[in-house]
Design a protein around this motif. Structure first.
Motif, PDB file in Angstrom:
ATOM      1  N   PRO A  48       0.783  -1.347   0.221  1.00  0.00           N
ATOM      2  CA  PRO A  48      -0.090  -0.027  -0.093  1.00  0.00           C
ATOM      3  C   PRO A  48       0.675   1.337   0.006  1.00  0.00           C
ATOM      4  O   PRO A  48       0.378   2.368  -0.659  1.00  0.00           O
ATOM      5  CB  PRO A  48      -0.720  -0.047   1.228  1.00  0.00           C
ATOM      6  CG  PRO A  48      -0.891  -1.607   1.403  1.00  0.00           C
ATOM      7  CD  PRO A  48       0.337  -2.329   1.065  1.00  0.00           C
ATOM      8  N   ARG A  49       2.060   1.287   0.652  1.00  0.00           N
ATOM      9  CA  ARG A  49       3.011   2.273   0.412  1.00  0.00           C
ATOM     10  C   ARG A  49       3.530   2.698  -0.846  1.00  0.00           C
ATOM     11  O   ARG A  49       4.064   3.746  -0.985  1.00  0.00           O
ATOM     12  CB  ARG A  49       3.823   2.310   1.685  1.00  0.00           C
ATOM     13  CG  ARG A  49       5.041   1.268   1.347  1.00  0.00           C
ATOM     14  CD  ARG A  49       6.078   1.237   2.530  1.00  0.00           C
ATOM     15  NE  ARG A  49       6.981   0.209   2.340  1.00  0.00           N
ATOM     16  CZ  ARG A  49       6.919  -0.803   3.097  1.00  0.00           C
ATOM     17  NH1 ARG A  49       6.312  -0.952   3.935  1.00  0.00           N
ATOM     18  NH2 ARG A  49       8.068  -1.763   2.673  1.00  0.00           N
ATOM     19  N   TYR A  50       3.382   1.831  -1.810  1.00  0.00           N
ATOM     20  CA  TYR A  50       3.840   2.097  -3.178  1.00  0.00           C
ATOM     21  C   TYR A  50       2.900   2.162  -4.010  1.00  0.00           C
ATOM     22  O   TYR A  50       3.101   2.173  -5.393  1.00  0.00           O
ATOM     23  CB  TYR A  50       4.811   0.675  -3.443  1.00  0.00           C
ATOM     24  CG  TYR A  50       5.965   0.627  -2.319  1.00  0.00           C
ATOM     25  CD1 TYR A  50       6.842   1.637  -2.029  1.00  0.00           C
ATOM     26  CD2 TYR A  50       6.257  -0.530  -1.858  1.00  0.00           C
ATOM     27  CE1 TYR A  50       8.017   1.447  -1.054  1.00  0.00           C
ATOM     28  CE2 TYR A  50       7.507  -0.894  -0.907  1.00  0.00           C
ATOM     29  CZ  TYR A  50       8.188   0.124  -0.861  1.00  0.00           C
ATOM     30  OH  TYR A  50       9.169  -0.083   0.075  1.00  0.00           O
ATOM     31  N   TRP A  51       1.745   2.307  -3.765  1.00  0.00           N
ATOM     32  CA  TRP A  51       0.565   2.432  -4.474  1.00  0.00           C
ATOM     33  C   TRP A  51       0.082   3.866  -4.569  1.00  0.00           C
ATOM     34  O   TRP A  51      -0.701   4.185  -3.249  1.00  0.00           O
ATOM     35  CB  TRP A  51      -0.513   1.425  -4.587  1.00  0.00           C
ATOM     36  CG  TRP A  51      -1.915   1.298  -5.459  1.00  0.00           C
ATOM     37  CD1 TRP A  51      -2.421   2.189  -5.831  1.00  0.00           C
ATOM     38  CD2 TRP A  51      -2.082   0.308  -6.146  1.00  0.00           C
ATOM     39  NE1 TRP A  51      -3.154   2.030  -6.714  1.00  0.00           N
ATOM     40  CE2 TRP A  51      -3.332   0.428  -7.101  1.00  0.00           C
ATOM     41  CE3 TRP A  51      -1.585  -1.098  -6.275  1.00  0.00           C
ATOM     42  CZ2 TRP A  51      -3.834  -0.232  -8.036  1.00  0.00           C
ATOM     43  CZ3 TRP A  51      -2.244  -2.026  -7.223  1.00  0.00           C
ATOM     44  CH2 TRP A  51      -3.396  -1.567  -8.028  1.00  0.00           C
ATOM     45  N   ALA A  59      -1.639   3.821   1.780  1.00  0.00           N
ATOM     46  CA  ALA A  59      -1.547   3.617   3.150  1.00  0.00           C
ATOM     47  C   ALA A  59      -1.668   4.899   3.901  1.00  0.00           C
ATOM     48  O   ALA A  59      -2.474   4.927   4.649  1.00  0.00           O
ATOM     49  CB  ALA A  59      -0.006   3.073   3.303  1.00  0.00           C
ATOM     50  N   GLU A  60      -1.529   6.250   3.045  1.00  0.00           N
ATOM     51  CA  GLU A  60      -2.042   7.370   3.495  1.00  0.00           C
ATOM     52  C   GLU A  60      -3.590   7.605   3.727  1.00  0.00           C
ATOM     53  O   GLU A  60      -3.901   8.363   4.644  1.00  0.00           O
ATOM     54  CB  GLU A  60      -1.121   8.421   2.528  1.00  0.00           C
ATOM     55  CG  GLU A  60       0.229   8.561   2.843  1.00  0.00           C
ATOM     56  CD  GLU A  60       0.981   9.284   1.710  1.00  0.00           C
ATOM     57  OE1 GLU A  60       2.215   9.622   1.999  1.00  0.00           O
ATOM     58  OE2 GLU A  60       0.277   9.472   0.656  1.00  0.00           O
ATOM     59  N   ARG A  61      -4.017   7.247   2.569  1.00  0.00           N
ATOM     60  CA  ARG A  61      -5.609   7.216   2.347  1.00  0.00           C
ATOM     61  C   ARG A  61      -6.233   6.547   3.709  1.00  0.00           C
ATOM     62  O   ARG A  61      -7.092   7.010   4.230  1.00  0.00           O
ATOM     63  CB  ARG A  61      -5.892   6.735   1.211  1.00  0.00           C
ATOM     64  CG  ARG A  61      -7.514   7.018   0.871  1.00  0.00           C
ATOM     65  CD  ARG A  61      -7.673   6.970  -0.561  1.00  0.00           C
ATOM     66  NE  ARG A  61      -7.170   6.184  -1.638  1.00  0.00           N
ATOM     67  CZ  ARG A  61      -6.225   6.664  -2.284  1.00  0.00           C
ATOM     68  NH1 ARG A  61      -5.675   7.586  -2.383  1.00  0.00           N
ATOM     69  NH2 ARG A  61      -5.720   5.642  -3.140  1.00  0.00           N
ATOM     70  N   ALA A  62      -5.660   5.285   3.902  1.00  0.00           N
ATOM     71  CA  ALA A  62      -6.312   4.395   4.942  1.00  0.00           C
ATOM     72  C   ALA A  62      -5.965   5.134   6.286  1.00  0.00           C
ATOM     73  O   ALA A  62      -6.768   5.035   7.147  1.00  0.00           O
ATOM     74  CB  ALA A  62      -5.539   3.032   5.018  1.00  0.00           C
ATOM     75  N   SER A  63      -4.653   5.568   6.550  1.00  0.00           N
ATOM     76  CA  SER A  63      -4.564   6.468   7.912  1.00  0.00           C
ATOM     77  C   SER A  63      -5.189   7.422   8.091  1.00  0.00           C
ATOM     78  O   SER A  63      -5.675   7.706   9.211  1.00  0.00           O
ATOM     79  CB  SER A  63      -3.147   6.805   8.097  1.00  0.00           C
ATOM     80  OG  SER A  63      -2.353   5.573   8.224  1.00  0.00           O
ATOM     81  N   ALA A  64      -5.604   8.320   7.116  1.00  0.00           N
ATOM     82  CA  ALA A  64      -6.607   9.437   6.845  1.00  0.00           C
ATOM     83  C   ALA A  64      -8.083   9.082   7.207  1.00  0.00           C
ATOM     84  O   ALA A  64      -8.638  10.060   8.022  1.00  0.00           O
ATOM     85  CB  ALA A  64      -6.484  10.438   5.922  1.00  0.00           C
ATOM     86  N   ASN A  65      -8.475   7.781   6.965  1.00  0.00           N
ATOM     87  CA  ASN A  65      -9.987   7.393   7.036  1.00  0.00           C
ATOM     88  C   ASN A  65     -10.246   6.793   8.513  1.00  0.00           C
ATOM     89  O   ASN A  65     -11.139   6.380   8.799  1.00  0.00           O
ATOM     90  CB  ASN A  65     -10.438   6.829   6.092  1.00  0.00           C
ATOM     91  CG  ASN A  65     -10.512   7.218   4.689  1.00  0.00           C
ATOM     92  OD1 ASN A  65     -10.770   8.487   4.575  1.00  0.00           O
ATOM     93  ND2 ASN A  65     -10.046   6.744   3.813  1.00  0.00           N
ATOM     94  N   LYS A  66      -9.106   6.904   9.673  1.00  0.00           N
ATOM     95  CA  LYS A  66      -9.310   6.199  10.692  1.00  0.00           C
ATOM     96  C   LYS A  66      -9.774   7.146  11.588  1.00  0.00           C
ATOM     97  O   LYS A  66      -9.664   8.306  11.670  1.00  0.00           O
ATOM     98  CB  LYS A  66      -7.907   5.402  11.276  1.00  0.00           C
ATOM     99  CG  LYS A  66      -7.339   4.371  10.529  1.00  0.00           C
ATOM    100  CD  LYS A  66      -6.111   3.823  11.128  1.00  0.00           C
ATOM    101  CE  LYS A  66      -5.974   2.583  10.384  1.00  0.00           C
ATOM    102  NZ  LYS A  66      -4.609   1.864  10.953  1.00  0.00           N
TER     103      LYS A  66
END
Length: 66
Positions: A48-51, A59-66
């Protein structure tokens, strides 16, 4: 000889990936009439950190949605 190449963010279970392969295989077989033995499905898992899309990684999007 259809070849389906799927890139997907890492994080699915082996069972989910197997189900994906089976469903894609069936779709190709039924939609274009390909012989089952001629269908190839490749699944490439990407960390996820490379997509990224729109300059934000999965990965950034998932962290922001928590």
């Amino acid at each position: 000889m259809p070849l389906v190449d799927i890139s997907i963010a890492r994080g699915r279970t082996p069972e989910q990936l197997r189900d994906l392969i089976a469903n894609v295989h069936d779709a190709v077989e039924h939609s274009v009439g390909a012989a089952p033995e001629n269908i190839t499905v490749i699944v490439r898992e990407v960390e996820p950190r490379y997509w990224a899309r729109a300059n934000q990684t999965v990965a950034e999007r998932a962290s922001a949605n928590k």
